[in-house]
Design a protein around this motif. Structure first.
Motif, short mmCIF file in Angstrom:
data_model
loop_
_atom_site.label_atom_id
_atom_site.label_comp_id
_atom_site.label_asym_id
_atom_site.label_seq_id
_atom_site.Cartn_x
_atom_site.Cartn_y
_atom_site.Cartn_z
N ARG A 176 -1.86 6.17 6.33
CA ARG A 176 -2.50 4.93 6.41
C ARG A 176 -2.40 4.41 7.91
O ARG A 176 -3.43 3.37 7.73
CB ARG A 176 -1.76 4.26 5.38
CG ARG A 176 -1.85 4.57 3.77
CD ARG A 176 -3.16 4.46 3.34
NE ARG A 176 -3.34 5.33 2.17
CZ ARG A 176 -4.74 5.67 1.56
NH1 ARG A 176 -5.65 4.94 2.08
NH2 ARG A 176 -4.61 6.01 0.30
N LEU A 225 -6.72 -2.71 9.95
CA LEU A 225 -6.89 -1.93 11.21
C LEU A 225 -7.87 -1.89 11.94
O LEU A 225 -7.92 -1.80 13.47
CB LEU A 225 -6.42 -0.29 10.97
CG LEU A 225 -4.89 -0.34 10.27
CD1 LEU A 225 -4.87 1.08 9.83
CD2 LEU A 225 -3.97 -0.90 11.23
N GLU A 226 -9.15 -2.05 11.48
CA GLU A 226 -10.45 -2.21 12.05
C GLU A 226 -10.63 -3.29 12.88
O GLU A 226 -11.13 -3.31 13.75
CB GLU A 226 -11.55 -2.00 10.99
CG GLU A 226 -13.24 -2.01 11.79
CD GLU A 226 -14.05 -1.80 10.64
OE1 GLU A 226 -14.69 -0.84 10.30
OE2 GLU A 226 -14.23 -2.81 9.92
N LYS A 265 0.93 -1.35 0.10
CA LYS A 265 0.08 -0.15 0.11
C LYS A 265 0.84 1.19 0.07
O LYS A 265 1.36 1.69 1.04
CB LYS A 265 -0.82 -0.13 1.01
CG LYS A 265 -1.74 1.32 1.42
CD LYS A 265 -2.73 1.46 0.02
CE LYS A 265 -2.98 2.78 -0.41
NZ LYS A 265 -3.27 2.66 -1.75
N ALA A 268 -6.09 0.12 -0.29
CA ALA A 268 -6.62 1.30 0.66
C ALA A 268 -7.59 0.18 1.52
O ALA A 268 -7.48 0.69 2.84
CB ALA A 268 -7.21 2.38 0.12
N GLU A 269 -8.47 -0.03 1.00
CA GLU A 269 -9.71 -0.64 1.89
C GLU A 269 -9.11 -1.95 2.54
O GLU A 269 -9.66 -2.32 3.93
CB GLU A 269 -10.84 -1.15 0.99
CG GLU A 269 -12.01 -1.87 1.69
CD GLU A 269 -12.73 -0.91 2.77
OE1 GLU A 269 -13.43 -1.37 3.46
OE2 GLU A 269 -12.57 0.23 2.69
N CYS A 270 -8.17 -2.68 2.14
CA CYS A 270 -7.70 -3.75 2.88
C CYS A 270 -6.93 -3.36 4.25
O CYS A 270 -7.00 -3.84 5.23
CB CYS A 270 -6.68 -4.58 1.89
SG CYS A 270 -7.26 -5.28 0.31
N VAL A 271 -6.12 -2.15 3.96
CA VAL A 271 -5.40 -1.49 5.27
C VAL A 271 -6.54 -1.22 6.29
O VAL A 271 -6.26 -1.29 7.42
CB VAL A 271 -4.42 -0.41 4.84
CG1 VAL A 271 -4.00 0.26 5.94
CG2 VAL A 271 -3.29 -1.22 3.85
N ARG A 272 -7.51 -0.22 5.66
CA ARG A 272 -8.57 0.10 6.49
C ARG A 272 -9.24 -1.00 7.54
O ARG A 272 -9.39 -0.96 8.78
CB ARG A 272 -9.53 1.01 5.88
CG ARG A 272 -10.52 1.81 6.59
CD ARG A 272 -11.94 2.04 6.01
NE ARG A 272 -12.54 0.92 5.57
CZ ARG A 272 -13.21 0.02 6.58
NH1 ARG A 272 -13.29 0.38 7.84
NH2 ARG A 272 -13.95 -0.94 6.17
N ARG A 273 -9.56 -1.98 6.49
CA ARG A 273 -10.27 -3.00 7.37
C ARG A 273 -9.29 -3.83 8.26
O ARG A 273 -9.78 -4.18 9.50
CB ARG A 273 -11.04 -4.20 6.26
CG ARG A 273 -11.58 -5.24 6.82
CD ARG A 273 -12.70 -5.04 7.58
NE ARG A 273 -13.43 -6.02 7.87
CZ ARG A 273 -14.42 -6.28 9.15
NH1 ARG A 273 -14.28 -5.13 9.87
NH2 ARG A 273 -14.91 -7.28 9.24
#
Length: 332
Positions: A96, A49-50, A21, A42-47
């Motif tokens: 990120r 971390l969630e 990323k 981007a969505e992979c990193v966000r998810r």
């Protein structure tokens, strides 16, 4: 591709994920749909971390744009207060929220820019201010070169190379390479990536079925280069401007194919100029290096470009270490 990584993260069976990323694009995943309206990781990193997963950024300074040999466009846009390497590290950490970045080094000084980024990381507001300013200049450059609509939609709604409508052509990744070239002048970086696709195209056989050809793909770097004989109408049916995408695919192929004939003067005129070069192994010409090859050349066992005096001295030291280790093993 992005959607497969996201599926694995969504399974909630992992505590850590290693992925690409980067500010300038997500390498394998760039231009591949995440099935949630976006592209890349981007969505992979966000998810991740969630879900409180650790997130390790793979090769941000090499696969993230060869930032140890940045283009003049990138270096100028990042500005004089940050190097491209420091910018990439701070973007991963501060924007990120990734925990770790990998650093390839051949000498202690290769850590200088990353250590500077780590120092700035502690100055939270200052670091964020520098990154925001650099991002603003880079975004302005991209919009000026590509147009706002293409920047927003150009890499969306594209099938992966696993979709039969593409006949294996890596459409999204190639359009990302177009962006890297047209916006940032990253010719060396883009050419390296495209060269891999051309090798895959050479192995693609029209006499075999799509499924048979897929089996020959290296799962680490799947997809192949542009093929003008392939009708991509169906593959691009969901893109906001299929004809523009086709034109860019043909153009990036002409720029990056091994048979490209652009002169150095033409490259400079297009803005494809290198800012500087931090590469260590200059005594061995070429970029197709691997650890085993470098070690064998350093030991004088394998020749490529001729060993310099310092390399000969190193070879004697390394041979001594190998012999000593061998003797100790025999004694054990």
């Amino acid at each position: 591709c992005a959607q497969n990584i996201l599926r694995m993260i969504d399974s909630n069976k992992f505590s850590f994920v290693n992925l690409h990323k980067h500010y300038f694009g997500d390498y394998h995943a760039a231009g591949t749909s995440d099935l949630r309206g976006g592209q890349g990781n981007a969505e992979c990193v966000r998810r991740a971390l969630e879900l409180d997963m650790g997130v390790f950024n793979i090769s941000p300074f090499d696969k993230g744009g060869k930032l140890y040999r940045p283009s003049a466009s990138v270096a100028n846009a990042v500005g004089c207060e940050l190097s491209p390497i420091a910018f990439a590290a701070l973007h991963a950490w501060k924007v990120r929220g990734m925990h770790t970045v990998s650093v390839g080094l051949a000498r202690s000084s290769d850590l200088d820019e990353v250590i500077e980024a780590a120092r700035l990381y502690r100055e939270d507001e200052r670091a964020r201010e520098l990154v925001r300013a650099a991002e603003g200049r880079l975004e302005d450059l991209t919009v000026r070169k590509l147009g706002k609509e293409w920047c927003e939609k150009g890499l969306l709604n594209l099938p992966t190379f696993y979709d039969e409508s593409t006949d294996g052509v890596a459409i999204g990744n190639m359009l990302w390479l177009y962006n890297c070239m047209a916006s940032y002048g990253m010719i060396e970086f883009a050419k390296d990536r495209y060269n891999d696709y051309e090798k895959k195209s050479a192995a693609w056989s029209k006499s075999k079925s799509f499924e048979e050809n897929l089996k020959s793909f290296d799962t680490c770097n799947p997809g192949r280069s542009f093929d003008e004989s392939v009708d991509l109408t169906k593959a691009l049916s969901n893109h906001y401007d299929p004809e523009l995408a086709k034109a860019k695919l043909a153009e990036v192929h002409n720029w990056l194919t091994k048979d490209a004939t652009l002169s150095e003067e033409e490259k400079v005129k297009l803005g494809w100029k290198q800012a500087y070069n931090l590469t260590t192994w200059e005594e061995f010409p070429g970029d197709d290096l691997c650890m085993s090859g470098v070690i064998l050349r350093r030991m004088g066992i394998k020749s490529s470009g001729g060993n310099i005096e310092d390399a000969v001295k190193e070879a004697k030291v390394m041979r001594g270490i190998v012999r000593k280790s061998s003797l100790l093993s025999l004694e054990d």
